[in-house]
Design a protein around this motif. Structure first.
Motif: not given
Length: 632
Positions: A134-160
């Motif tokens: 479970e910990a290994q799975f959550k770690e991968i999901l958190n990596t995806i979450k952080d990666k997606k969050a960074a991408f969204i933040a970058e997209q939002n910045a680009q939109k601004e």
């Protein structure tokens, strides 16, 4: 001719009035068309949002189907998802993996709980084991979450940033609109600004409508205030017409597309592109817009029909699932008390589950509620079944313990040579075995084989032993029958003492002979005893005759002497009373004997014979006393 040639300026001045009229009419027509387009687009977008929610729910719910067979497969899929470009990662994919992981984990926990209860534990005390993956799975999901969050933040910045650039372009267009004297110079710049505006990417959704309206206002102001050169204006109309023709062509093709949902989504993109394209010639404006609107309406209608049919199907599925819920809820689990009954009910439950799987989704509001309702009944059934089988398991274990105890007793006696007592004990154990219920199938054959082997071993040994002794028993039987025949040698002329000696000798010899066949034992003994009784009775009768003769001789000798006769009578009266007292004693004792047992039956017969002899003696004494009294 270059677009910035000064020679063009007189033409612009001469056509300024007609240009104003043309631009004014065009702007009014554009305003009406754009308002109609805006209403159509906003309605379609609102409908798309509601459908998107349903589609997303359907995808997530459908993800619960058992595609993955292990945690490792899910983790590998999560790694592959994490390695993809963040722009390609959809939230529904992450939810799908998480739902699969949780479903698999719940399945394992349910099995562990069932085993925990089957082993005698209390369901309320059960604690699921920690999942090491479970910990290994959550770690991968958190990596995806952080990666997606960074991408969204970058997209939002680009939109601004895009928003700021678009506002800057709008400001530049407004500045151009104020310069009414340099049309040949500003129009190419105006076209470049439009192309640049359209090339800029998305802006924040909350600012999208507002910035588009500002952009339209700026273009309208530019068109209203400037006396556009007819040649440039025709060139602009032609270019816009070509772009809108392509859009109309694609929209017409989309109306025939089999995938209604993807066609509708693509239509939204076409409407956005339509907004970005400028106006066309006035005489073509209504015609091309009506063609695009007609194709859009067709797509929207097909889209609406598709989801209405889907909604009707969902209502149909809701009704069918409700009927399945009612069907399983009507089943009576309390009366199940045999394996056959539980198996039959299990078949009904599994059939209901199969019927459930054949149905599609119900409405968004009812689908999960119906599933939870159906699952609750199924869970109740399987929990009751597990409890029943646990009870049966305990009973089978108890039966196994009882039969094992019998087996151990039988095995302890299997080599015994105490044939009689051991036979009785083993027969009793076999009877007790039949009173004990069944044991688990995996132990049934083994425990029965042990018990049967122990019993068979003893009885085989007994058979071997007794088979050799049967000849001896039959020889003993013949010897005893020969003894009975020897009693025929005693005749009436045989002296009593010789007869008595012979009888005693025969008794001793009888005792020295061994066992006879069990079935002949009582019969031959009765024959021996009855023959002795006959001999004795014969001698008793002879003794009685002799005693009677002596009595009559004595009576004849005493005749005429009353005193002797009276004394003899008194003596015999005393003997008579003694015999009567003995008779009463034997008769009383006879009533207390139990004739049901073999020993009791033999003693009864002895008493009866003694009573019979006493009665004969009493009868004889009474007759002799009468003879004495007749002489007095």
């Amino acid at each position: 001719m270059e677009l910035n040639d000064p020679a063009m300026e007189p033409n612009v001045a001469q056509s300024s009035q007609s240009a104003d009229n043309t631009v004014s009419a065009e702007m009014k027509q554009n305003e009406q068309a754009e308002k109609a387009e805006e209403i159509l687009t906003e309605n379609a977008e609102a409908f798309a949002d509601s459908v998107a929610e349903v589609e997303q729910e359907a995808v997530i719910t459908d993800a619960l189907q058992p595609e993955f067979k292990s945690y490792e497969e899910i983790i590998e899929a999560a790694r592959q998802l994490a390695d993809r470009d963040p722009s390609e990662i959809e939230r529904v994919e992450v939810s799908r993996l998480r739902q699969h992981f949780l479903a698999l984990e719940k399945k394992d926990n349910d099995k562990a709980l069932e085993q925990f209860v089957a082993d005698g534990g209390n369901a309320e005390d059960f604690t699921p084991a920690e999942n090491p993956l479970e910990a290994q799975f959550k770690e991968i999901l958190n990596t995806i979450k952080d990666k997606k969050a960074a991408f969204i933040a970058e997209q939002n910045a680009q939109k601004e940033k895009n928003l700021a650039e678009k506002k800057k372009i709008i400001a530049e267009i407004l500045t151009l609109a104020e310069d009414t004297d340099n049309v040949n110079k500003t129009f190419p710049t105006y076209r470049e600004l439009q192309d640049k505006f359209n090339a800029i990417g998305d802006v924040p959704p909350t600012d999208e409508t507002a910035i588009w309206k500002e952009y339209q206002d700026a273009r309208e102001r530019y068109s209203d205030n400037l006396k556009i050169n007819k040649e440039l204006r025709d060139y602009d109309f032609k270019k816009n017409l070509e772009q809108k023709e392509e859009i109309v062509k694609e929209a017409v093709e989309l109306a025939k597309h089999e995938d209604v949902v993807s066609a509708f989504k693509r239509l939204q993109d076409l409407h956005l592109s339509w907004r970005e394209i400028g106006p066309v010639a006035k005489e073509l404006r209504d015609e091309i817009w009506n063609r695009f609107k007609e194709a859009s309406t067709e797509i929207n209608k097909r889209y609406q029909v598709f989801f209405e049919e889907r909604k009707a199907k969902e209502l149909e599925n809701e009704k069918a699932k409700t009927e399945i819920c009612e069907r399983v809820e009507a089943l009576d689990f309390s009366s199940l008390n045999t394996f056959a009954a539980w198996d039959e009910m299990t078949t009904q439950i599994i059939t209901a589950q199969e019927d459930w799987r054949k149905l599609g989704f119900a409405s968004r509001k009812m689908n999960n509620a119906l599933f939870n309702r159906f699952r609750a009944t199924c869970d109740t059934f399987f929990a009751l079944k597990a409890a029943y089988y646990k009870g049966i398991k305990d009973q089978l274990a108890e039966n196994l313990a009882k039969k094992t105890a019998l087996v151990e007793k039988a095995e302890a006696l299997m080599d015994s040579t105490d044939w009689k007592n051991t036979t009785e004990t083993l027969v009793a154990l076999q009877k007790e075995w039949k009173t004990i219920g069944t044991v688990a199938k995996k132990h049934s054959d083994a425990i029965w084989k042990r018990f049967q082997t122990a019993c068979d071993t003893f009885f085989e040994n007994k058979k071997k032993e007794t088979s050799s002794s049967r000849l001896t028993e039959h020889a003993n039987l013949q010897a005893k029958r020969d003894l009975i025949k020897e009693l025929d040698n005693i005749t009436d002329e045989t002296p009593k003492h010789e007869a008595s000696a012979l009888i005693n000798d025969l008794r001793e010899r009888w005792k020295s002979i061994g066992h006879v066949p069990f079935r002949e034992k009582d019969k031959v003994y009765e024959a021996f005893k009855n023959r002795i009784d006959e001999v004795r009775k014969k001698f008793d009768l002879r003794d009685m005759r002799e005693r009677q003769n002596r009595f009559e001789d004595n009576l004849a000798a005493m005749e005429g002497d009353d005193n002797k006769i009276a004394r003899e009578r008194d003596r015999m009266l005393r003997i008579l009373e003694t015999r009567r007292a003995e008779l009463r004693t034997y008769e009383n004792n006879l009533g207390f004997l139990n004739a049901k047992s073999k020993s009791g039956n033999s003693l009864v017969k002895d008493f009866e014979k003694k009573i019979e002899r006493l009665k004969e003696d009493i009868s004889t004494l009474e007759g002799q006393i009468k003879q004495l009294e007749s002489k007095l």
